[in-house]
Write a protein that holds these residues in place. Structure first.
Motif, PDB file in Angstrom:
ATOM      1  N   LYS A 168       5.508   4.751  -6.519  1.00  0.00           N
ATOM      2  CA  LYS A 168       5.839   6.108  -6.248  1.00  0.00           C
ATOM      3  C   LYS A 168       6.169   6.139  -4.746  1.00  0.00           C
ATOM      4  O   LYS A 168       5.489   5.280  -3.813  1.00  0.00           O
ATOM      5  N   ILE A 174       8.885  12.663   6.214  1.00  0.00           N
ATOM      6  CA  ILE A 174       7.958  11.724   5.942  1.00  0.00           C
ATOM      7  C   ILE A 174       6.318  12.390   5.919  1.00  0.00           C
ATOM      8  O   ILE A 174       6.047  13.430   6.855  1.00  0.00           O
ATOM      9  N   TYR A 175       5.600  12.290   4.959  1.00  0.00           N
ATOM     10  CA  TYR A 175       4.211  12.726   4.959  1.00  0.00           C
ATOM     11  C   TYR A 175       3.260  11.922   5.769  1.00  0.00           C
ATOM     12  O   TYR A 175       3.242  10.884   5.752  1.00  0.00           O
ATOM     13  N   PRO A 191       0.861  -1.174  -0.074  1.00  0.00           N
ATOM     14  CA  PRO A 191       0.035   0.092   0.024  1.00  0.00           C
ATOM     15  C   PRO A 191       0.946   1.222  -0.074  1.00  0.00           C
ATOM     16  O   PRO A 191       2.105   1.198   0.331  1.00  0.00           O
ATOM     17  N   VAL A 192       0.178   2.236  -0.508  1.00  0.00           N
ATOM     18  CA  VAL A 192       1.022   3.677  -0.545  1.00  0.00           C
ATOM     19  C   VAL A 192       1.171   4.329   0.830  1.00  0.00           C
ATOM     20  O   VAL A 192       2.305   4.859   1.017  1.00  0.00           O
ATOM     21  N   PHE A 193       0.424   3.731   1.920  1.00  0.00           N
ATOM     22  CA  PHE A 193       0.639   4.408   3.303  1.00  0.00           C
ATOM     23  C   PHE A 193       0.669   2.931   4.338  1.00  0.00           C
ATOM     24  O   PHE A 193       0.305   1.918   3.921  1.00  0.00           O
ATOM     25  N   GLU A 194       1.628   3.313   5.191  1.00  0.00           N
ATOM     26  CA  GLU A 194       1.934   2.192   5.913  1.00  0.00           C
ATOM     27  C   GLU A 194       1.498   2.943   7.588  1.00  0.00           C
ATOM     28  O   GLU A 194       1.281   3.873   7.562  1.00  0.00           O
ATOM     29  N   TYR A 246       7.309   9.338  -1.389  1.00  0.00           N
ATOM     30  CA  TYR A 246       6.717  10.614  -0.944  1.00  0.00           C
ATOM     31  C   TYR A 246       7.729  11.234   0.155  1.00  0.00           C
ATOM     32  O   TYR A 246       8.023  10.385   1.028  1.00  0.00           O
ATOM     33  N   LEU A 286       2.693   8.430   4.323  1.00  0.00           N
ATOM     34  CA  LEU A 286       2.955   7.774   3.155  1.00  0.00           C
ATOM     35  C   LEU A 286       4.314   7.128   3.129  1.00  0.00           C
ATOM     36  O   LEU A 286       5.179   7.671   3.871  1.00  0.00           O
ATOM     37  N   ARG A 287       4.615   6.243   2.057  1.00  0.00           N
ATOM     38  CA  ARG A 287       5.748   5.472   2.244  1.00  0.00           C
ATOM     39  C   ARG A 287       6.905   6.335   1.829  1.00  0.00           C
ATOM     40  O   ARG A 287       6.634   7.203   0.755  1.00  0.00           O
TER      41      ARG A 287
END
Lengths: 432, 432
Positions: A154, A114-115, A95-98, A156, A127-128
């Motif tokens: 992608k 980090i976002y 996933p794009v976020f963890e 971030y 966000l990764r």
């Protein structure tokens, strides 16, 4: 001061007037006069104006890609994909976020970039920042101890990158990683070979790949008395160093070479005092012997000035640089991929033996099994056959010295004539 | 109460004891006794325990994809991609997050499902909820008035989806949209044709595509006196309706059919009172005439019960459903794509003529120019040639009635024999 809505309306009316004059091909003077009135009205409403109007833009540090740019991206990715697949890698997706805690404590200083997602009731998410930490989390979670995987996706970073140099807050990484226990430096050499192949194929100008080892850096600082033993601290600001120490370090980091430099430093009175540095130098020596076999030493250089920012590296580190400046390239490849840190740097990576263990409650290291390409210095035929057995590969063609002499190809156990090889393979595969 | 760290240590020790007994293959009773002690210790430390251990999981509603799952995804995407490209679409990419205000006011009720990023000093950002609103923003920002584009990418919704049914908070959408002014219903028909082609090719079981029109829904509610004229309100909860009105609506939404149903409703005493409904029904009639030409009417059904949640639809809406339940399919295709809303729904979309205008300060509608496939009911040869001229297409083969009679193919202006066609094309293209 007039009401904002009134001014807004006047701006609208005046804007229409300007457009009307333009469509009527009125004289430049006449148009300029009306434009001037329009600007005065806009000045009245001031900067707040923007809040009433819709801001048509992408988020800071991000961009759209139009069809032409996408065609270029597709071409680049296909080159990279082709190389990854040629080297026998599989792909996964995460996933794009963890969970925020998954990323915590993995990036050192860079963690501030980090976002985070807003707490909307539920889990704390981020966000990764790269594809490596999610990969390590994936391995630990699924108890996978051996995989060669690529992941193009992608990542971030709340950075302030120079966008004119092709760097963004949202960008792609093309990762290639080999997890598992192998003979020293063989997967490392393959990763460098992959960087070499991709940068050659992409045809983006001449390049060099700098190689160093974190243990050499740590050892170097230690023997120069620049660090008081704390292992976590690697980078020391020069102002804290005595002139002598700074000179010594300056001398070391100016060194560039290949296998012979590693050999020389192993004999170096000072450097050889550090067990860490010696372990790193021995690996560099071994690495270069494989790089010679892979015929990539024309572009790979052992460079003691190379440092990489991320916390999780434990051994070999490397970076691919374009030697010509001004070329924007978006290709990124790595084992333990990371964004480039200087202009012209287009690939990077290193060894991170501790990361997966950080996700394991008991810090267990990943044990060893075979792989699709055998990472063995002297692959024994038997273990190759065993590997095929394990992997369900039905046929093995063996062409050794004896077979060459006899004019045959050994197909698993049964000898057949070379002429019959294709027919036999067809027969066997249709049986399967 | 004992110190938390002490209990934690006791849990570790006790855990090791259990593992030891298991490895020694101790009796079940013995193991159970020690497990019981372990559980008591864990109960002492309470729920906080989780905070000391690393939680190895992906964020709620998300998942990893292993290599086998990725291989399936790749196969599905290649099918979809092939169809999109066959229909002449280009691709673009937009960032995964947008300015929050870009998404505001586009999704109605669903806006509460948008993931916001934390305010870390800078812009307020949100993860994209679909690919359609970013596409409209892209068109307005770049003043693009005509494009046929596809976009395959992930979108994010803070939903509570049934994951066992294949629905997640992070999921892919495969969008195909046609922007620009065309003769009525021709791009709409092509979008339905694309859904038909993809669902057929994916071989995921039998399917139906339901079609309706938002104007028919609005008109239906209006003529049934269910809405007091407010155009924004479409969905009316039944408890607010009189029995008579509810019955009348219930009767309408049970209707299913094709062109003949649209014709019948145009004659319907009640429905025909609504200009809106009539406009929708006329378009449905026209749409089905194209769907007949495309030979897809065996799977497409005009269904008055179909409603779609998103605010931005203005005309035709449609959804593809698998008729067998229990099949998880990730394919999504749409012009104005949106997540499916019921089990078995795998594709959806509709017409959204107002959305791009929402991003334009003056609400300008997108004007009309030609396209790669000509969206004209009766394409005039001249305009086709003009299109080729404009697009730099060097050769046009014309095979009309006269040419068939004469046994020739007209190649732009010069007639040549059919036999010479290939050679002539080769000659012409090598000139170019």
């Amino acid at each position: 001061m007039a009401d904002k809505a009134q001014i807004q309306e006047a701006i609208e009316v005046q804007g229409e007037e300007v457009l009307k004059l333009k469509s009527e091909k009125a004289s430049k003077e006449q148009i300029d006069e009306e434009v001037s009135k329009l600007l005065q009205l806009k000045a009245q409403i001031g900067e707040d104006d923007g809040k009433h109007q819709f801001v048509l833009k992408t988020a800071k540090g991000t961009r759209d890609y139009n069809p032409k740019q996408m065609a270029i991206r597709e071409k680049v990715f296909n080159t990279i994909l082709g190389c990854f697949k040629r080297h026998g890698a599989e792909t996964i997706d995460t996933p794009v976020f963890e969970l925020k805690e998954t990323l915590t404590g993995k990036y050192g200083e860079d963690s501030k970039l980090i976002y985070d997602l807003k707490d909307q009731g539920g889990e704390l998410l981020s966000l990764r920042y790269d594809l490596t930490v999610p990969f390590a989390r994936y391995l630990a979670m699924n108890k996978i101890t051996n995989i060669k995987r690529y992941h193009i996706a992608k990542v971030y970073r709340r950075d302030n990158p120079a966008m004119t140099r092709g760097r963004y807050r949202e960008f792609y990484q093309c990762d290639f990683d080999i997890a598992g226990q192998y003979d020293a430096m063989i997967p490392d050499a393959e990763c460098l070979k992959i960087v070499y192949e991709i940068l050659s194929e992409l045809d983006i100008g001449d390049f060099r790949i700098k190689v160093n080892d974190r243990r050499i850096l740590d050892g170097m600082f230690a023997v120069c008395d620049a660090v008081e033993g704390s292992e976590g601290e690697r980078m020391v600001s020069e102002k804290g160093l005595s002139e002598e120490v700074a000179d010594q370090i300056g001398e070391y980091v100016s060194l560039q070479g290949g296998m012979e430099l590693a050999e020389r430093l192993l004999q170096d009175q000072k450097m050889s005092q550090s067990k860490q540095a010696c372990a790193g130098l021995t690996d560099i020596k071994l690495l270069f012997s494989y790089l010679q076999l892979f015929q990539v030493t024309d572009k790979v250089v052992f460079d003691l000035s190379l440092a990489r920012g991320l916390d999780y590296y434990t051994g070999i580190i490397y970076e691919g640089f374009l030697t010509q400046t001004g070329i924007a390239a978006e290709a990124q490849n790595s084992s333990g991929a990371e964004e480039s840190v200087s202009v012209g740097s287009v690939a990077g990576g290193g060894r991170y033996d501790g990361l997966v263990g950080m996700f394991d409650p008991k810090g267990r290291k990943v044990p060893c099994v075979g792989a699709e390409v055998m990472y063995k210095k002297n692959p024994k035929l038997l273990s190759q056959l065993q590997y095929c057995e394990d992997s369900g590969i039905p046929l093995v063609a063996i062409l050794g010295e004896q077979e060459l002499k006899d004019g045959v190809v050994k197909l698993r156990a049964a000898d057949i004539s070379r002429a019959d090889l294709i027919a036999e393979i067809k027969r066997k595969t249709s049986e399967a």
